[in-house]
Design a protein around this motif. Structure first.
Motif, mmCIF file in Angstrom:
data_model
loop_
_atom_site.group_PDB
_atom_site.id
_atom_site.type_symbol
_atom_site.label_atom_id
_atom_site.label_comp_id
_atom_site.label_asym_id
_atom_site.label_seq_id
_atom_site.Cartn_x
_atom_site.Cartn_y
_atom_site.Cartn_z
ATOM 1 N N CYS A 1 27.085 -17.347 0.297
ATOM 2 C CA CYS A 1 25.676 -16.962 0.424
ATOM 3 C C CYS A 1 25.105 -17.417 1.765
ATOM 4 O O CYS A 1 24.281 -16.721 2.374
ATOM 5 C CB CYS A 1 24.859 -17.553 -0.728
ATOM 6 S SG CYS A 1 25.186 -16.784 -2.333
ATOM 7 N N LYS B 1 28.068 -10.076 -6.169
ATOM 8 C CA LYS B 1 27.240 -11.257 -6.407
ATOM 9 C C LYS B 1 26.665 -11.251 -7.821
ATOM 10 O O LYS B 1 26.607 -12.282 -8.492
ATOM 11 C CB LYS B 1 26.092 -11.307 -5.400
ATOM 12 C CG LYS B 1 26.500 -11.757 -4.005
ATOM 13 C CD LYS B 1 25.310 -11.713 -3.065
ATOM 14 C CE LYS B 1 24.215 -12.648 -3.501
ATOM 15 N NZ LYS B 1 23.049 -12.605 -2.589
ATOM 16 N N ASN C 1 26.350 -6.934 -2.964
ATOM 17 C CA ASN C 1 25.350 -7.268 -3.987
ATOM 18 C C ASN C 1 25.916 -7.106 -5.396
ATOM 19 O O ASN C 1 25.609 -7.894 -6.298
ATOM 20 C CB ASN C 1 24.120 -6.380 -3.816
ATOM 21 C CG ASN C 1 23.375 -6.673 -2.522
ATOM 22 O OD1 ASN C 1 23.445 -7.784 -1.996
ATOM 23 N ND2 ASN C 1 22.659 -5.693 -2.013
ATOM 24 N N ILE D 1 22.069 -19.901 -8.211
ATOM 25 C CA ILE D 1 21.971 -18.447 -8.087
ATOM 26 C C ILE D 1 20.515 -18.008 -7.988
ATOM 27 O O ILE D 1 20.169 -17.112 -7.208
ATOM 28 C CB ILE D 1 22.677 -17.763 -9.276
ATOM 29 C CG1 ILE D 1 24.203 -17.906 -9.133
ATOM 30 C CG2 ILE D 1 22.302 -16.294 -9.363
ATOM 31 C CD1 ILE D 1 24.991 -17.348 -10.281
ATOM 32 N N PHE E 1 33.769 -12.388 -2.097
ATOM 33 C CA PHE E 1 33.055 -12.455 -3.378
ATOM 34 C C PHE E 1 33.940 -11.919 -4.511
ATOM 35 O O PHE E 1 33.876 -12.418 -5.638
ATOM 36 C CB PHE E 1 31.757 -11.651 -3.305
ATOM 37 C CG PHE E 1 30.590 -12.425 -2.772
ATOM 38 C CD1 PHE E 1 29.966 -13.380 -3.556
ATOM 39 C CD2 PHE E 1 30.130 -12.215 -1.479
ATOM 40 C CE1 PHE E 1 28.889 -14.110 -3.064
ATOM 41 C CE2 PHE E 1 29.060 -12.932 -0.981
ATOM 42 C CZ PHE E 1 28.436 -13.886 -1.767
ATOM 43 N N HIS F 1 30.643 -20.237 -3.723
ATOM 44 C CA HIS F 1 29.568 -19.252 -3.827
ATOM 45 C C HIS F 1 28.419 -19.615 -2.884
ATOM 46 O O HIS F 1 27.850 -18.734 -2.205
ATOM 47 C CB HIS F 1 29.072 -19.192 -5.271
ATOM 48 C CG HIS F 1 27.932 -18.248 -5.483
ATOM 49 N ND1 HIS F 1 26.616 -18.652 -5.380
ATOM 50 C CD2 HIS F 1 27.891 -16.914 -5.764
ATOM 51 C CE1 HIS F 1 25.819 -17.624 -5.624
ATOM 52 N NE2 HIS F 1 26.567 -16.561 -5.849
ATOM 53 N N ASP G 1 19.805 -16.068 -4.710
ATOM 54 C CA ASP G 1 19.848 -14.622 -4.968
ATOM 55 C C ASP G 1 18.849 -13.864 -4.103
ATOM 56 O O ASP G 1 19.013 -12.670 -3.852
ATOM 57 C CB ASP G 1 19.571 -14.355 -6.451
ATOM 58 C CG ASP G 1 19.904 -12.926 -6.839
ATOM 59 O OD1 ASP G 1 21.018 -12.470 -6.511
ATOM 60 O OD2 ASP G 1 19.056 -12.259 -7.461
#
Length: 232
Positions: free
Chosen positions: A61, A140, A137, A170, A20, A57, A174
């Motif tokens: 995830c 992110k 986190n 996202i 990340f 991304h 998320d």
């Protein structure tokens, strides 16, 4: 077993954190304001790099989700048994005094030091996993902060489309946080929850120390610990 769980978990979590972080470094390579720069960046180049970052991304995830599904049961049992272990250690440290007048100084130090060392070990193991997840986190959320800096109204259509797609992605991904088999999220808020439960559980056990079952547990533990000290 604790060392194996913590080491393997930390290895994978740190690996994801670095990925990340690299993704954020790629984003910093984009021109300021996502505006094309003559001779360096065209609108198509910016859109292509943004799309590549967005796809990477999504893959990261998905890896987080797979890790949570695979390691979730292991982390759940690890956190539960570590909490029970700490609770019982603190309870016995408060309710049991094994020192006696005929014991020498070295034995007294050993008796008092070992419980503290065990608790410090448990705390270090728990915090290693929690901090590693929190760093992921944080990385992110950095991408979200980057996207919110841009005013997309004046951007070219292809770049505007990528920003909108990234924001929607996202919002969907998320919610995929690392959890202990879905029972609770692993983040810094968990530290406060553990402290509250620890204080509540310790207070409850101390109030129940005259209960026959708890009283027998204290006496049995005291006898066992006294025998172990005699054998040292």
């Amino acid at each position: 077993m604790d060392i194996s769980v913590v080491t393997s978990s930390y290895f994978f979590l740190y690996n994801l954190k670095v990925r990340f972080e690299v993704l954020n470094d790629f984003w910093k390579c984009l021109p300021e304001g996502l505006v094309a720069v003559s001779g360096k960046w065209t609108s198509s180049d910016v859109a292509v790099l943004m799309e590549s970052i967005r796809l990477l991304h999504a893959e990261l995830c998905e890896l987080l989700k797979l890790f949570s599904l695979g390691y979730g049961p292991v982390l759940l049992f690890f956190f539960v048994f570590s909490f029970i272990n700490m609770l019982l250690h603190f309870f016995f440290m408060v309710c049991i005094n094994l020192s006696s007048s005929d014991s020498n100084y070295t034995e007294n130090v050993l008796r008092n030091l070992i419980p503290y060392l065990l608790n410090v070990q448990i705390v270090i193991f728990l915090m290693s996993v929690i901090v590693a997840v929190s760093l992921i986190n944080e990385k992110k959320r950095k991408i979200i902060s980057y996207l919110r800096l841009y005013s997309i109204s004046n951007l070219p259509e292809e770049i505007k489309r990528q920003v909108k797609m990234f924001m929607n992605q996202i919002l969907i991904l998320d919610s995929d946080e690392i959890t202990a088999f879905g029972f609770f999220n692993i983040n810094l808020n968990l530290v406060i929850s553990i402290l509250v439960l620890l204080i509540t559980g310790l207070s409850t056990l101390i109030q129940m120390k005259e209960h026959p079952i708890i009283f027998k547990l204290i006496n049995d533990t005291k006898s066992y610990a006294a025998k172990q000290v005699e054998n040292i």
